[in-house]
Write an enzyme that holds these catalytic residues in place. Structure first.
Site, PDB file in Angstrom:
ATOM      1  N   ASP A 151      32.632  43.556  46.142  1.00 43.15           N
ATOM      2  CA  ASP A 151      31.715  43.737  47.271  1.00 43.15           C
ATOM      3  C   ASP A 151      32.478  43.990  48.567  1.00 43.15           C
ATOM      4  O   ASP A 151      32.055  44.757  49.407  1.00 43.15           O
ATOM      5  CB  ASP A 151      30.804  42.511  47.417  1.00 43.15           C
ATOM      6  N   CYS A 152      33.622  43.341  48.693  1.00 44.10           N
ATOM      7  CA  CYS A 152      34.390  43.538  49.937  1.00 44.10           C
ATOM      8  C   CYS A 152      35.376  44.694  49.845  1.00 44.10           C
ATOM      9  O   CYS A 152      35.816  45.229  50.858  1.00 44.10           O
ATOM     10  CB  CYS A 152      35.088  42.245  50.342  1.00 44.10           C
ATOM     11  N   TYR A 153      35.770  45.081  48.608  1.00 44.68           N
ATOM     12  CA  TYR A 153      36.708  46.198  48.410  1.00 44.68           C
ATOM     13  C   TYR A 153      36.113  47.175  47.399  1.00 44.68           C
ATOM     14  O   TYR A 153      36.466  47.160  46.228  1.00 44.68           O
ATOM     15  CB  TYR A 153      38.053  45.689  47.894  1.00 44.68           C
TER      16      TYR A 153
END
Ligand code: SF4
Ligand code: SF4
Lengths: 144, 398
Positions: free
Chosen positions: B142-144
């Site tokens: 989700d963040c990368y």
């Protein structure tokens, strides 16, 4: 100057139609060249290869080589076959370990690996081992 | 280190360097100075001795941070010029090992393999400012979110590039020969059968740890010349072993100590860091490394004054013994004998060839000397000593 003796290593390739012709002895008899057989390979009925060290004056060598060429012998001057990029060479000595001629030598004063191309027999081993690829070989057709 | 008596501190020497009064010589020059002035005289005269080595050093590599991409990627696989770097560190950090071989290399399938390109070459290419192809794979978080990234970069595009070598500057090393009846292709070069030749690989009297045999002045925090830039000793190297055979002069007669070193690749020069291809063996890195040694007492003057004639290494068979882990030496030889071009082993005279470049080591020791003399470099004060052994004393006349 003209009488100064020099040494030159040459590779002679005899194709099958001329390989049994007696030409080598003429180098000594007619051109007064002293020769030393450094390596010889005969592939019966196909080809013969000789590495000779020739010693004589520049003129004698030139004439002798011209004679060989006239006899349809392919002549390669070995000093011209191996080139070392002196900018790239780090003088490690890996090549010295494999050289079978006197072409590569360690100078204990300058600590450099010195390349004397006139002694080179163009075996190509230094090119294979040089870790930084400082040696380049001009292609000699080693296949028959 | 309780047995070390400091008569001249590193702080004092640094003060002299800053005043332009320090006397700095190379380890090669120190040999003659000790011969002429005696140990005591040399101690009074000389403040710093510079040492160096240049050769293939496995156990080298680089930490690289290539900066965040847009969108961001958590790279779990990274390649630089198709050489895999270990990416299991963080999103855009990786470690490229000098010995890692390019993908699709035929290795030793046709023996001896050429190992044309590997991690060491990537490191050289980066330092030389050449373009390098970067490829990264992510699995998407989700963040990368990014899953694939490819770019052509140079070292200037990298956020960080640190050379990080876990084991360099081996104190001493074997002289290699081959007792088997076939030619072998080793990390000690090509060894011809039946004692056909011998190779050796340290810079002897110029080599850093041979000049500080008990590690009294070289420790964690020692500033060094690394690849043309200022680097540092970050820890003892892997396989560091002070407890080895030593001569009466205290100098180790086999492997011994090692150093872990670090430096900023952005400041390095491709003259002193070279990718290496070792026939039949693999890829590696040639590292140029120099260490200044403060002459803190008379003993240090004595050690740094030892010459190739006083330094010995073991002769080891790489044909049968070494690959089979048989611990045996065929004798010992001095570096003076090795440098003469011939040694005698088992009654046979055999030609020798060096593998590390004394020529380059000399250049580095000289360069380091210039840095110090011109007040561009002061000595680092070791914060943590390297593991050592008890010093039993040495004998010298004056
Ligand atoms: S192996 Fe290569 S770099 Fe080393 S001395 Fe020979 S030519 Fe120079
Ligand atoms: S090619 Fe290289 S190894 Fe072979 S003889 Fe010439 S210098 Fe020596």
């Amino acid at each position: 100057m003209a009488n100064k003796k020099i040494k030159k290593n040459v590779l002679l390739i005899f194709s099958k139609d001329i390989m049994y012709n007696p030409v080598i002895y003429k180098l000594a008899a007619d051109f007064r060249i002293v020769f030393n057989v450094l390596e010889a390979k005969i592939y019966p009925k196909q080809e013969g290869r000789l590495i000779l060290q020739l010693e004589g004056t520049e003129e004698q060598l030139d004439e002798g080589i011209k004679y060989l060429k006239d006899q349809k012998v392919k002549v390669e001057i070995l000093a011209e076959k191996i080139k070392r990029d002196n900018e790239s060479c780090v003088h490690c000595g890996a090549c010295l370990a494999v050289c079978r001629s006197d072409a590569l030598q360690y100078d204990n004063e300058t600590k450099m690996i010195v390349f004397h191309s006139e002694h080179c027999i163009a075996c190509g081993l230094c090119e294979m081992v040089c870790p930084v690829k400082a040696v380049k070989t001009a292609s000699i057709d080693m296949e028959i | 280190m309780k047995d070390v008596h400091v008569k001249k501190s590193i702080e004092e020497i640094n003060k002299k360097i800053k005043q332009g009064k320090a006397v700095v010589v190379t380890a090669e020059e120190m040999v003659d100075i000790v011969k002429e002035n005696g140990v005591k005289g040399a101690f009074k005269k000389v403040d710093v001795v510079t040492t160096a080595t240049f050769g293939v050093m496995c156990s080298s590599g680089a930490f690289i941070n290539f900066g965040h991409t847009k969108p961001k990627i958590k790279a779990y696989k990274v390649w630089l010029n198709d050489v895999e770097a270990y990416a299991g560190i963080a999103a855009v950090d990786c470690y490229i090992g000098a010995a890692q071989v390019q993908e699709e290399d035929p290795l030793n399938k046709v023996h001896p393999g050429r190992f044309k390109y590997g991690g060491g070459h990537v490191i050289e290419d980066l330092i030389a400012g050449r373009q390098v192809k970067l490829k990264a794979k992510g699995y998407g978080t989700d963040c990368y979110p990014l899953r694939e990234y490819e770019a052509v970069i140079t070292i200037h595009d990298l956020r960080d590039a640190f050379l990080y070598n876990p084991r360099n500057a081996y104190q001493n090393y074997n002289c290699a020969v081959n007792l088997s009846n076939k030619t072998i292709y080793t990390y000690m070069g090509v060894l011809r059968p039946n004692l056909g030749n011998a190779t050796y690989s340290t810079s002897g009297q110029l080599s850093p740890l041979l000049n500080d045999p008990y590690y009294w002045t070289i420790g964690v925090g020692t500033k060094i010349f690394l690849g043309g830039a200022v680097g540092v000793v970050t820890w003892r190297g892997t396989q560091h072993d002070p407890d080895v055979l030593r001569g009466e002069n205290g100098i180790v007669k086999e492997g011994g100590g090692t150093l872990a070193v670090t430096g900023d690749m952005k400041e390095m020069s491709p003259r002193y860091i070279r990718g290496a291809s070792i026939l039949g063996y693999g890829c590696s890195l040639m590292v140029g490394l120099g260490i200044p040694i403060p002459i803190i007492n008379e003993e240090m003057a004595y050690f740094t004054g030892q010459s190739d004639a006083d330094i010995y290494c073991p002769v080891v068979d790489y044909g049968i013994d070494y690959p089979n882990a048989i611990n045996r030496t065929l004798g010992e030889v001095s570096y003076q004998e090795l440098r003469s071009g011939k040694i005698k082993i088992m009654g046979k005279e055999i030609p020798t060839a060096p593998l590390s470049s004394y020529y380059m080591a000399r250049e580095i020791a000289q360069k380091l000397k210039d840095w110090i003399v011109k007040n561009k470099f002061t000595l680092g004060i070791p914060q943590i000593p390297l593991p050592t052994v008890e010093f039993k004393g040495i004998k010298y006349d004056n």
